[in-house]
Motif scaffolding. Structure first.
Motif, PDB file in Angstrom:
ATOM      1  N   TYR A 152      -0.371  71.966  49.517  1.00 26.84           N
ATOM      2  CA  TYR A 152       1.083  71.898  49.466  1.00 26.84           C
ATOM      3  C   TYR A 152       1.575  70.587  50.053  1.00 26.84           C
ATOM      4  CZ  TYR A 152       1.292  76.763  48.095  1.00 26.84           C
ATOM      5  OH  TYR A 152       1.150  77.929  47.405  1.00 26.84           O
TER       6      TYR A 152
ATOM      7  N   SER B  80       6.074  68.827  54.752  1.00 27.09           N
ATOM      8  CA  SER B  80       7.531  68.996  54.839  1.00 27.09           C
ATOM      9  C   SER B  80       8.254  67.676  54.611  1.00 27.09           C
ATOM     10  CB  SER B  80       7.918  69.527  56.214  1.00 27.09           C
ATOM     11  OG  SER B  80       7.367  70.802  56.398  1.00 27.09           O
TER      12      SER B  80
ATOM     13  N   VAL C  87       5.951  71.345  40.757  1.00 28.29           N
ATOM     14  CA  VAL C  87       6.948  72.119  41.489  1.00 28.29           C
ATOM     15  C   VAL C  87       6.737  73.552  41.034  1.00 28.29           C
ATOM     16  CG1 VAL C  87       9.392  72.606  41.819  1.00 28.29           C
ATOM     17  CG2 VAL C  87       8.603  70.239  41.725  1.00 28.29           C
ATOM     18  N   THR C  88       6.371  74.437  41.962  1.00 27.05           N
ATOM     19  CA  THR C  88       6.034  75.817  41.585  1.00 27.05           C
ATOM     20  C   THR C  88       7.163  76.792  41.854  1.00 27.05           C
ATOM     21  OG1 THR C  88       5.012  76.228  43.738  1.00 27.05           O
ATOM     22  CG2 THR C  88       3.578  75.426  41.969  1.00 27.05           C
ATOM     23  N   GLY C  89       8.221  76.339  42.461  1.00 25.68           N
ATOM     24  CA  GLY C  89       9.375  77.191  42.715  1.00 25.68           C
ATOM     25  C   GLY C  89      10.416  76.396  43.465  1.00 25.68           C
ATOM     26  N   TYR C  90      11.683  76.750  43.246  1.00 18.68           N
ATOM     27  CA  TYR C  90      12.761  76.063  43.965  1.00 18.68           C
ATOM     28  C   TYR C  90      14.038  76.874  43.839  1.00 18.68           C
ATOM     29  CZ  TYR C  90      14.041  74.277  39.316  1.00 18.68           C
ATOM     30  OH  TYR C  90      14.391  74.171  37.993  1.00 18.68           O
ATOM     31  N   ASP C  91      14.980  76.574  44.713  1.00 13.03           N
ATOM     32  CA  ASP C  91      16.270  77.249  44.726  1.00 13.03           C
ATOM     33  C   ASP C  91      17.115  76.661  43.589  1.00 13.03           C
ATOM     34  OD1 ASP C  91      18.824  78.203  45.223  1.00 13.03           O
ATOM     35  OD2 ASP C  91      18.564  78.108  47.405  1.00 13.03           O
TER      36      ASP C  91
ATOM     37  N   PHE D 126      14.778  76.131  49.224  1.00 13.71           N
ATOM     38  CA  PHE D 126      13.408  75.646  49.277  1.00 13.71           C
ATOM     39  C   PHE D 126      13.029  74.929  47.979  1.00 13.71           C
ATOM     40  CE2 PHE D 126      13.293  79.603  47.075  1.00 13.71           C
ATOM     41  CZ  PHE D 126      12.307  79.454  46.101  1.00 13.71           C
ATOM     42  N   ILE D 127      11.972  74.120  48.070  1.00 10.89           N
ATOM     43  CA  ILE D 127      11.254  73.583  46.908  1.00 10.89           C
ATOM     44  C   ILE D 127       9.779  73.661  47.290  1.00 10.89           C
ATOM     45  CG2 ILE D 127      10.697  71.567  45.505  1.00 10.89           C
ATOM     46  CD1 ILE D 127      13.453  70.525  45.866  1.00 10.89           C
ATOM     47  N   ASN D 128       8.976  74.307  46.453  1.00  4.16           N
ATOM     48  CA  ASN D 128       7.525  74.341  46.666  1.00  4.16           C
ATOM     49  C   ASN D 128       6.893  73.254  45.811  1.00  4.16           C
ATOM     50  OD1 ASN D 128       7.614  76.541  48.378  1.00  4.16           O
ATOM     51  ND2 ASN D 128       7.288  78.006  46.738  1.00  4.16           N
ATOM     52  N   ILE D 129       6.241  72.290  46.464  1.00  3.59           N
ATOM     53  CA  ILE D 129       5.587  71.190  45.760  1.00  3.59           C
ATOM     54  C   ILE D 129       4.090  71.287  46.042  1.00  3.59           C
ATOM     55  CG2 ILE D 129       5.400  68.683  45.569  1.00  3.59           C
ATOM     56  CD1 ILE D 129       8.354  68.629  46.623  1.00  3.59           C
ATOM     57  N   VAL D 130       3.305  71.253  44.970  1.00  5.11           N
ATOM     58  CA  VAL D 130       1.857  71.386  45.082  1.00  5.11           C
ATOM     59  C   VAL D 130       1.205  70.142  44.515  1.00  5.11           C
ATOM     60  CG1 VAL D 130      -0.151  72.744  44.377  1.00  5.11           C
ATOM     61  CG2 VAL D 130       2.009  73.898  44.874  1.00  5.11           C
TER      62      VAL D 130
END
Length: 190
Positions: free
Chosen positions: A94, A97, A150-154, A182-186
């Motif tokens: 991931y 931050s 990007v696997t998920g975000y608001d 949030f933003i999930n970045i992988v």
């Protein structure tokens, strides 16, 4: 006397241009060593304490019995840095931050994810580390060594437009973030 001189010249020529073949009489021309087998493998030196290898050449490969992986020195002989090459090493991680300013709605914003990642891991002071950890945190040296996701975000705060092959994220800010935004970045290793 003529035969001895000819033999010496032939041996000198072979030593300069020859490849070594094990179980093959025609080693590949691009190799220095060509080991051929359909039923056996190459057994690397098995080392428990990699720090016991004196001045390991950059690129030296061994089997690290502690980490249970094929390891390569990507550092220098004076400052070795042993990195696992085995496929069982994590292939993704991931994004560390990062802060996204959402105080103003705006289109076409960018974040260079690779540069942010690199800046967090390269040349940073390490306050504490486990006993066997390297002195510096290793990182991927090129933006193109990774895939970016990007696997998920608001979706009420962000609209993701694109990610370049070098990790530049293009996004729009739709509204102010909340404490639950949030933003999930992988990152995935190529």
């Amino acid at each position: 006397m003529y035969k001895i001189i000819t033999l010496v010249l032939v041996m000198s020529y072979c030593a300069i241009t020859a490849q070594v073949g094990i179980n093959t009489s025609t080693p590949d021309q691009s190799s220095v060593l060509d080991v051929t087998s359909t039923t056996k493998g190459v057994l690397l030196p098995r080392i428990t304490n990699v720090s016991s290898v004196t001045n390991p050449a950059t690129g030296l490969v061994i089997y690290d019995t502690n980490k249970k992986c094929i390891s390569q020195n990507v550092g220098t002989p004076a400052t070795p840095d042993w990195v696992c090459l085995s496929p069982y090493v994590a292939k993704f991680f991931y994004m560390p931050s990062v802060v996204f300013d959402t105080t103003t709605t705006a289109a076409g914003q960018t974040k260079d994810l690779y540069t942010l990642y690199k800046n967090q891991f390269s040349n940073v002071p390490v306050n504490a580390r486990s006993a066997s950890a390297p002195a510096t945190i290793p990182f991927f040296p090129n933006a193109t060594d990774l895939y970016y996701y990007v696997t998920g975000y608001d979706t009420s705060v962000f609209k993701i437009n694109s990610i370049s092959s070098t990790g530049v994220l293009n996004y729009d800010v739709l509204s102010n973030a909340t404490s639950a935004s949030f933003i999930n970045i992988v990152f995935v290793v190529k």
